[in-house]
Enzyme design. Sequence first.
Site, PDB file in Angstrom:
ATOM      1  N   LYS A  99       6.183  -4.877   1.727  1.00  0.00           N
ATOM      2  CA  LYS A  99       5.442  -3.698   1.267  1.00  0.00           C
ATOM      3  C   LYS A  99       5.699  -2.611   2.299  1.00  0.00           C
ATOM      4  CE  LYS A  99       0.873  -1.694   0.824  1.00  0.00           C
ATOM      5  NZ  LYS A  99      -0.573  -1.863   0.615  1.00  0.00           N
ATOM      6  N   GLY A 160      -8.366   2.827   0.822  1.00  0.00           N
ATOM      7  CA  GLY A 160      -9.750   2.564   1.208  1.00  0.00           C
ATOM      8  C   GLY A 160     -10.760   3.571   0.701  1.00  0.00           C
ATOM      9  N   GLY A 188      -6.691   2.845  -3.248  1.00  0.00           N
ATOM     10  CA  GLY A 188      -7.637   3.840  -3.752  1.00  0.00           C
ATOM     11  C   GLY A 188      -8.575   3.351  -4.833  1.00  0.00           C
TER      12      GLY A 188
END
Lengths: 265, 65
Positions: A99, A160, A188
């Site tokens: 990632k 977050g 999000g």
Amino acid sequence: MDTGWKIGGQTLKSRLFVGSARYPSPDLMAQAIRASMAEVVTVSLRRESAANKAGQRFWQLIRDIGINVLPNTAGCKSVEEAVTTAEMAREVFETNWIKLEVIGDDYTLQPDVFKLVEASAILNDKGFIVFPYTTEDLVVARELIATGCNILMPWGAPIGSGQGLNNISALKTLRARFPDINLLVDAGLGAPSHAAQAMELGFDGVLLNTAISEAGDPVSMARAFAHAVEAGYLAANAGIMPERDFAQPSTPEIGTPFWKTEINS
Amino acid sequence: MTITLNGEPQFLSDRRSLDQLLEKWGYNKGIAVAVNGAFVPRSSYSEKVVNDGDAIEILAPMQGG
């Protein structure tokens, strides 16, 4: 029922990817990951002293769950840092999945998309399967695909923040323009309805961490997200009715009792 | 000579290979190493000699999102 889908050379059933961070305890983390039915969990790398074996304990816990790991390059701000971190992660976690995060702004944790594209090109050349954490920008998405990515992970909102999908129109555009690319909303999301919404837009999956780990009851929330992702996926494939400007009675009008023609005098 | 290990200065009496240093410091498995920002694969530990001023990063798994 979803019979399975392919991403990064793996066939998965679940379309929910979860994080492993910010849980009240390692035990709750393990319980919540299991409850989420996720088959992919994100992990990271940090400096470790020889005396403190916290990293090994954590890694053993993840291995005991028996789940695919997606290492991240969280905290990297340069191409060099991200590439080195990815190479270190490949060795430690024994996977070529990465990632890719290259952060460009400390307040919003917005990806630096220029460096992201550069790092993505290098890592694709080195044989990684790159899961780029990007914005919803269409042209950046196209550039990432040109570097060899067939997975894109646009943000829903800042990491977050729990705001949900801040730019639905752009996410729809990505879906429409890249029908053959694996698209996951990453970051999000706050409520299960946000995850369901992403899936209703036709996304292939969602990745989230804080929404589960900082819930009052992470295990129940993990279950809630599993249901929401499944519901959104089923809905997208079932075909959602179009919106209308006016009401349309859902009860048939034929044979309505006490009906009579109004006579205007 | 002085090197840095995970950002902390370390004094070494002589030049040594990376695998000797890892053993001396007590690291064994589940770590990855970078020297001066470049990844050093496990297979190269024995031939990688650490020099004065080198910055060594030793990373291990941890929670991530």
